[in-house]
Design a protein around this motif. Structure first.
Motif, PDB file in Angstrom:
ATOM      1  N   ILE A 577      13.552  93.895  60.745  1.00 52.99           N
ATOM      2  CA  ILE A 577      14.221  93.057  59.756  1.00 52.99           C
ATOM      3  C   ILE A 577      13.444  93.010  58.449  1.00 52.99           C
ATOM      4  CG2 ILE A 577      14.921  90.696  59.239  1.00 52.99           C
ATOM      5  CD1 ILE A 577      16.770  92.115  61.162  1.00 52.99           C
ATOM      6  N   ASP A 578      12.101  92.937  58.530  1.00 52.60           N
ATOM      7  CA  ASP A 578      11.333  92.833  57.288  1.00 52.60           C
ATOM      8  C   ASP A 578      11.450  94.098  56.440  1.00 52.60           C
ATOM      9  OD1 ASP A 578       9.940  94.288  59.136  1.00 52.60           O
ATOM     10  OD2 ASP A 578       8.054  93.188  58.953  1.00 52.60           O
ATOM     11  N   VAL A 579      11.635  95.256  57.085  1.00 42.59           N
ATOM     12  CA  VAL A 579      11.847  96.491  56.325  1.00 42.59           C
ATOM     13  C   VAL A 579      13.216  96.455  55.651  1.00 42.59           C
ATOM     14  CG1 VAL A 579      12.023  99.006  56.480  1.00 42.59           C
ATOM     15  CG2 VAL A 579      10.309  97.782  57.837  1.00 42.59           C
ATOM     16  N   MET A 580      14.224  95.960  56.347  1.00 42.01           N
ATOM     17  CA  MET A 580      15.551  95.815  55.748  1.00 42.01           C
ATOM     18  C   MET A 580      15.506  94.856  54.563  1.00 42.01           C
ATOM     19  SD  MET A 580      17.921  95.648  59.201  1.00 42.01           S
ATOM     20  CE  MET A 580      19.449  95.506  58.271  1.00 42.01           C
ATOM     21  N   ASP A 581      14.793  93.749  54.749  1.00 35.50           N
ATOM     22  CA  ASP A 581      14.687  92.761  53.660  1.00 35.50           C
ATOM     23  C   ASP A 581      14.037  93.379  52.424  1.00 35.50           C
ATOM     24  OD1 ASP A 581      15.848  90.826  55.223  1.00 35.50           O
ATOM     25  OD2 ASP A 581      13.950  89.930  55.871  1.00 35.50           O
ATOM     26  N   ALA A 582      12.943  94.117  52.647  1.00 33.23           N
ATOM     27  CA  ALA A 582      12.242  94.737  51.512  1.00 33.23           C
ATOM     28  C   ALA A 582      13.145  95.738  50.802  1.00 33.23           C
ATOM     29  CB  ALA A 582      10.964  95.410  51.998  1.00 33.23           C
ATOM     30  N   ALA A 583      13.904  96.512  51.571  1.00 35.67           N
ATOM     31  CA  ALA A 583      14.793  97.491  50.953  1.00 35.67           C
ATOM     32  C   ALA A 583      15.892  96.802  50.151  1.00 35.67           C
ATOM     33  CB  ALA A 583      15.409  98.380  52.036  1.00 35.67           C
ATOM     34  N   GLU A 584      16.455  95.739  50.685  1.00 38.26           N
ATOM     35  CA  GLU A 584      17.524  95.048  49.974  1.00 38.26           C
ATOM     36  C   GLU A 584      17.004  94.415  48.669  1.00 38.26           C
ATOM     37  OE1 GLU A 584      20.177  92.569  52.220  1.00 38.26           O
ATOM     38  OE2 GLU A 584      19.857  93.732  54.036  1.00 38.26           O
ATOM     39  N   GLU A 585      15.785  93.895  48.709  1.00 37.04           N
ATOM     40  CA  GLU A 585      15.198  93.359  47.473  1.00 37.04           C
ATOM     41  C   GLU A 585      15.050  94.474  46.431  1.00 37.04           C
ATOM     42  OE1 GLU A 585      11.544  91.421  48.320  1.00 37.04           O
ATOM     43  OE2 GLU A 585      12.430  89.935  49.670  1.00 37.04           O
ATOM     44  N   ALA A 586      14.632  95.655  46.887  1.00 32.18           N
ATOM     45  CA  ALA A 586      14.473  96.780  45.957  1.00 32.18           C
ATOM     46  C   ALA A 586      15.822  97.197  45.372  1.00 32.18           C
ATOM     47  CB  ALA A 586      13.815  97.962  46.678  1.00 32.18           C
ATOM     48  N   PHE A 587      16.864  97.230  46.179  1.00 32.25           N
ATOM     49  CA  PHE A 587      18.182  97.605  45.681  1.00 32.25           C
ATOM     50  C   PHE A 587      18.709  96.574  44.686  1.00 32.25           C
ATOM     51  CE2 PHE A 587      18.694  99.732  50.056  1.00 32.25           C
ATOM     52  CZ  PHE A 587      18.094 100.891  49.598  1.00 32.25           C
ATOM     53  N   SER A 588      18.498  95.301  45.003  1.00 32.55           N
ATOM     54  CA  SER A 588      18.957  94.244  44.093  1.00 32.55           C
ATOM     55  C   SER A 588      18.239  94.331  42.750  1.00 32.55           C
ATOM     56  CB  SER A 588      18.730  92.867  44.734  1.00 32.55           C
ATOM     57  OG  SER A 588      19.513  92.719  45.903  1.00 32.55           O
ATOM     58  N   SER A 589      16.939  94.609  42.787  1.00 35.01           N
ATOM     59  CA  SER A 589      16.184  94.691  41.527  1.00 35.01           C
ATOM     60  C   SER A 589      16.638  95.865  40.669  1.00 35.01           C
ATOM     61  CB  SER A 589      14.688  94.814  41.836  1.00 35.01           C
ATOM     62  OG  SER A 589      14.395  96.056  42.456  1.00 35.01           O
ATOM     63  N   ARG A 590      17.236  96.876  41.299  1.00 36.21           N
ATOM     64  CA  ARG A 590      17.722  98.041  40.551  1.00 36.21           C
ATOM     65  C   ARG A 590      19.205  97.916  40.188  1.00 36.21           C
ATOM     66  NH1 ARG A 590      13.693  99.465  43.730  1.00 36.21           N
ATOM     67  NH2 ARG A 590      12.325 101.225  43.234  1.00 36.21           N
ATOM     68  N   GLY A 591      19.795  96.789  40.555  1.00 33.39           N
ATOM     69  CA  GLY A 591      21.208  96.598  40.256  1.00 33.39           C
ATOM     70  C   GLY A 591      22.115  97.462  41.115  1.00 33.39           C
ATOM     71  N   LEU A 592      21.628  97.834  42.300  1.00 34.62           N
ATOM     72  CA  LEU A 592      22.393  98.704  43.190  1.00 34.62           C
ATOM     73  C   LEU A 592      23.135  97.821  44.196  1.00 34.62           C
ATOM     74  CD1 LEU A 592      22.440 101.846  43.261  1.00 34.62           C
ATOM     75  CD2 LEU A 592      20.886 101.705  45.221  1.00 34.62           C
ATOM     76  N   ARG A 593      24.452  97.856  44.181  1.00 33.49           N
ATOM     77  CA  ARG A 593      25.237  97.026  45.090  1.00 33.49           C
ATOM     78  C   ARG A 593      25.119  97.569  46.514  1.00 33.49           C
ATOM     79  NH1 ARG A 593      31.122  95.267  43.936  1.00 33.49           N
ATOM     80  NH2 ARG A 593      30.484  93.980  45.731  1.00 33.49           N
ATOM     81  N   HIS A 594      24.950  96.656  47.460  1.00 29.90           N
ATOM     82  CA  HIS A 594      24.737  97.076  48.843  1.00 29.90           C
ATOM     83  C   HIS A 594      25.318  96.027  49.784  1.00 29.90           C
ATOM     84  CE1 HIS A 594      21.315  94.487  47.822  1.00 29.90           C
ATOM     85  NE2 HIS A 594      21.340  94.126  49.101  1.00 29.90           N
ATOM     86  N   VAL A 595      25.514  96.426  51.033  1.00 25.53           N
ATOM     87  CA  VAL A 595      25.912  95.497  52.092  1.00 25.53           C
ATOM     88  C   VAL A 595      24.881  95.605  53.205  1.00 25.53           C
ATOM     89  CG1 VAL A 595      28.374  95.624  51.563  1.00 25.53           C
ATOM     90  CG2 VAL A 595      27.374  97.219  53.235  1.00 25.53           C
ATOM     91  N   SER A 596      24.852  94.609  54.069  1.00 26.35           N
ATOM     92  CA  SER A 596      23.884  94.571  55.156  1.00 26.35           C
ATOM     93  C   SER A 596      24.627  94.443  56.482  1.00 26.35           C
ATOM     94  CB  SER A 596      22.924  93.395  54.971  1.00 26.35           C
ATOM     95  OG  SER A 596      21.932  93.392  55.977  1.00 26.35           O
ATOM     96  N   ILE A 597      24.243  95.255  57.458  1.00 28.54           N
ATOM     97  CA  ILE A 597      24.851  95.215  58.788  1.00 28.54           C
ATOM     98  C   ILE A 597      23.733  94.986  59.794  1.00 28.54           C
ATOM     99  CG2 ILE A 597      26.242  96.451  60.481  1.00 28.54           C
ATOM    100  CD1 ILE A 597      27.411  98.088  58.169  1.00 28.54           C
ATOM    101  N   ARG A 598      23.704  93.772  60.369  1.00 23.87           N
ATOM    102  CA  ARG A 598      22.596  93.352  61.229  1.00 23.87           C
ATOM    103  C   ARG A 598      23.105  92.800  62.553  1.00 23.87           C
ATOM    104  NH1 ARG A 598      17.868  90.874  57.531  1.00 23.87           N
ATOM    105  NH2 ARG A 598      18.260  92.003  55.584  1.00 23.87           N
ATOM    106  N   GLY A 599      22.172  92.563  63.454  1.00 22.66           N
ATOM    107  CA  GLY A 599      22.551  92.076  64.770  1.00 22.66           C
ATOM    108  C   GLY A 599      22.914  90.613  64.816  1.00 22.66           C
ATOM    109  N   ASP A 600      22.490  89.819  63.830  1.00 24.93           N
ATOM    110  CA  ASP A 600      22.750  88.383  63.882  1.00 24.93           C
ATOM    111  C   ASP A 600      24.031  87.985  63.154  1.00 24.93           C
ATOM    112  OD1 ASP A 600      21.919  88.950  61.347  1.00 24.93           O
ATOM    113  OD2 ASP A 600      20.355  87.405  61.244  1.00 24.93           O
ATOM    114  N   GLN A 601      24.848  88.963  62.764  1.00 26.43           N
ATOM    115  CA  GLN A 601      26.083  88.648  62.056  1.00 26.43           C
ATOM    116  C   GLN A 601      27.215  88.358  63.034  1.00 26.43           C
ATOM    117  OE1 GLN A 601      26.225  92.380  59.872  1.00 26.43           O
ATOM    118  NE2 GLN A 601      25.895  91.333  57.936  1.00 26.43           N
ATOM    119  N   SER A 602      28.155  87.532  62.592  1.00 26.08           N
ATOM    120  CA  SER A 602      29.373  87.334  63.362  1.00 26.08           C
ATOM    121  C   SER A 602      30.254  88.573  63.207  1.00 26.08           C
ATOM    122  CB  SER A 602      30.119  86.098  62.862  1.00 26.08           C
ATOM    123  OG  SER A 602      30.634  86.335  61.557  1.00 26.08           O
TER     124      SER A 602
END
Length: 728
Positions: A577-602
């Motif tokens: 999870i921490d690797v996913m979090d770090a990657a999403e922060e990097a994408f957000s800082s670059r203005g890159l739109r992204h979605v997240s698919i994880r095990g804790d989602q409904s």
């Protein structure tokens, strides 16, 4: 987690200075004094609460792991101890009434429990799967959690984490439910039409093989791949077969449907991921008139199965079981249920009168000791008892994860074997060969007998040449900075520790040899995983792989961003999870739109993320959990995959890539593995690739040498030690 309840001495003051002793205030006050005396004169305060309960439990598991492999009971204990330790750590850190010395003492004890858990997990890498956020929490685990909390004097329901409190699978095994619509169906049709066997010929009675142990030789016959051909039964020519109006079947799909139409009733459908197994199963049920049909699936693909059923078999209503099944339509032809809620429905499902059953991602039941495996086997047995020749299908693109024994539960579900021997029909086929396990030809003949029971395995390269090729490209990266130096130092320390043990062992022999002793290397690698002294350093192969994953996160995100801007949509996979979090922060800082698919989602959140990635052109990256999003997703809108972290198995890596490389893909697929150069990461990548031969050898008839079923972790340690010895 709630703290263990303690008797307080201020009860009397709260009830008017102790004057209302008849109201209980004085009693509480006296009870508090008595409890205080007990703490001073008897059991110390440190032995109250949940910590001593966890300490005893974890040491029992540790002791068992040092002697022999852990069974299902010890694995459940391991998971529950880890779960409660995390909850207690959160409580201790956030308790405002706890004095700092006391807080520090309890955190230290929790660190000790965590160390024992980590050391135990190194004896069996599959234990790490029990620690993930997406790990299944069985009914047995929930019952043990309640028991431990009761031992600690804590109400089991107090401050339970939301994941435990809200999980629909939180039902004791004996707490069965019967949805109202099931009762209505029974009242509307109280009698079932009797069925008779189409083939009344009795099975061949055992002649030569009655006293032979046969399961071992049957499994071994697949490991040897004696005849060098793919493990797939002969299928009929589908020429002229009608397909549903407006829908197009590929030839390999129509072949299986035709086999079901001609009377074959058990299938292990092991086509490579992306070849349309869902459509084949639904249309096979339609061809076999196997309605009502039960479909057992992982929760993440339940809604996908409902949609696919409406698409491929629109004339047969479909319903899904959620929770206790209040909104179930028991008059539907197709009932879809996820593994997690089988506990509460297993009773009525077995007696419902299903004419067919499909188990998707059937490798989920490979552990026969798990509750979900027992539930699936129980329902299948009841269906066989109540129906003549029901349709039974097991679907999986990766039937072999670690070992040939992974076949056992799947074969039993299909009715080919029981706990100890082949069932009569397969035994009759083996008898008809005229061979016994001591005959050299038995292996090849036995393998063919099992294949003809219904194993169907096709590869994309053979049956779907219009699907573009895929390749896995390794992208080495250098870990610079403090984190990189720290990881390198940790590897050197680990290697030096093993070299010292090797030298000490050689010196103790009295006649040391200059030749490398491979047996000693292996023994030291195994011992290193178990050695408590090595854990005091906090460094082991698992911890280093996680640190490497975090160190690679930014580099992997940078490369993903470059890909997204040059080629379009990209799927990014990570294990932690921490690797996913770090990657999403990097994408957000670059203005890159992204979605997240994880095990804790409904399911709703998950589907919204998938739809956003597939349908919205502005969403460029899907950040996916390697374990939670590796199955049940169709993401062929992208053709590039970034694997930021390595799995421990080739099967898990392949499943992730095949979310993109599947029917509907019209571009070549490239999976970019981010490998930390000159670290254990590179060694693990090589070992994973070498073990990929097992499934190819067993299922595809490859003559390549099969990878050993020994631990990848042990082999990585052996490689480190050999290199360190050679470098001296």
């Amino acid at each position: 987690m709630a703290r263990a309840q303690e008797n307080r001495t201020g009860g009397g003051n709260r009830t008017g200075g102790g004057n209302r002793t008849g109201g209980g205030g004085g009693t509480r006050q006296a009870g508090g004094r008595q409890a205080g005396r007990q703490r001073r004169n008897g059991r110390p305060r440190d032995e109250e609460g949940i910590l001593p309960v966890l300490a005893r439990a974890v040491r029992e598991v540790e002791s068992r792991a040092q002697r022999r492999p852990l069974g299902s009971e010890q694995r459940t204990t391991f998971q529950v101890v880890a779960m409660l330790a995390r909850e207690e750590r959160t409580r201790v850190k956030n308790d405002p009434e706890l004095a700092e010395p006391r807080r520090a003492e309890q955190l230290k004890r929790l660190d000790g429990i965590a160390t024992i858990l980590a050391k135990t997990a190194t004896t069996d890498s599959t234990l790490f799967t029990l620690l993930g956020d997406d790990a299944e929490i069985t009914a047995d685990a929930r019952a043990l959690r309640r028991e431990m909390l009761e031992q600690a004097g804590v109400e089991a329901g107090e401050d339970a984490p939301a994941a435990l409190a809200a999980d629909p699978a939180d039902a004791p095994v004996d707490r069965q439910v019967v949805p109202r619509s099931v009762v209505r169906r029974r009242l509307a049709n109280p009698f079932q039409v009797p069925e008779y066997l189409d083939d009344t010929t009795p099975p061949t009675p055992p002649r030569r093989l009655g006293s032979w142990e046969l399961l071992g030789p049957l499994f071994e016959s697949f490991e040897r791949a004696a005849d060098g051909t793919a493990s797939s039964m002969e299928l009929p020519d589908p020429a002229g077969r009608r397909t549903p109006s407006g829908l197009q079947l590929m030839e390999h799909q129509a072949q299986l449907v035709c086999a079901a139409e001609k009377g074959h009733r058990t299938f292990l459908l092991a086509d490579e991921p992306g070849l349309g197994k869902t459509a084949q199963a639904l249309l096979a049920a339609q061809a076999a008139k196997a309605f009502p049909l039960l479909v057992v699936v992982p929760n993440v693909v339940k809604s996908s199965w409902v949609r696919e059923a409406r698409h491929w078999t629109p004339g047969h209503p479909v319903t899904a079981i959620h929770g206790d099944g209040h909104d179930l339509d028991a008059f539907a032809d197709i009932v879809v249920v996820n593994y997690d809620v089988l506990d509460r429905h297993v009773g009525w499902l077995g007696d419902f009168g299903f004419r067919g059953m499909v188990v998707d991602e059937a490798h989920f039941i490979k552990n026969k000791g798990s509750q979900r495996s027992r539930n699936v086997l129980r329902i299948a047995q009841r269906i066989r008892e109540g129906r003549a020749r029901p349709l039974l299908m097991a679907l999986t693109g990766t039937p072999l994860i670690n070992d040939i024994e992974d076949f056992r539960a799947i074969w039993q579900y299909l009715g080919w074997i029981d706990d100890k021997k082949p069932t009569p029909y397969l035994l009759g086929r083996l008898e008809d060969t005229g061979l016994t396990p001591i005959d050299p030809q038995f292996s090849g003949a036995a393998r063919r007998c099992v294949i003809d029971m219904g194993i169907v395995r096709r590869r994309k390269v053979d049956v779907a040449s219009d699907i573009p090729a895929r390749r896995v490209a390794d992208l080495p990266v250098e870990l610079d900075g403090e984190e990189g130096r720290s990881i390198a130092a940790a590897e050197r320390e680990l290697a030096a520790r093993m070299v010292a043990r090797y030298d000490a062992a050689m010196a103790a022999r009295g006649t040391p040899s200059a030749d490398l002793d491979r047996d000693l290397v292996h023994a030291i690698a195994v011992s290193e995983r178990k050695d408590s002294e090595s854990k005091k350093t906090g460094e082991n192969v698992f911890g280093m792989m996680r640190r490497i994953g975090r160190a690679k996160a930014g580099l992997a995100a940078d490369y993903t961003a470059q890909l997204a801007r040059s080629v379009g949509k990209v799927v990014f996979f990570a294990k932690h999870i921490d690797v996913m979090d770090a990657a999403e922060e990097a994408f957000s800082s670059r203005g890159l739109r992204h979605v997240s698919i994880r095990g804790d989602q409904s399911p709703t959140q998950r589907q919204a993320a998938i739809d956003g990635f597939v349908e919205d052109p502005s969403v460029q990256v899907a950040v996916c959990s390697l374990t939670a999003a590796g199955v049940g997703l169709n993401l062929q809108v992208a053709s590039d995959v970034v694997l930021a972290e390595l799995s421990w198995t080739d099967a898990e890596q392949t499943q992730a890539i095949d979310r993109v490389h599947r029917i509907g893909q019209d571009r070549p697929v490239t999976a970019w593995r981010i490998i930390a150069a000159q670290t254990v990461d590179a060694r693990i990548a090589e070992l994973i690739d070498s073990k990929a031969g097992l499934a190819a050898r067993a299922l595809d008839g490859s003559d390549a040498e099969a990878g050993s079923s020994a631990d990848v972790q042990v082999q990585a340690l052996e490689s480190m030690l050999v290199d360190a010895l050679a470098a001296r």
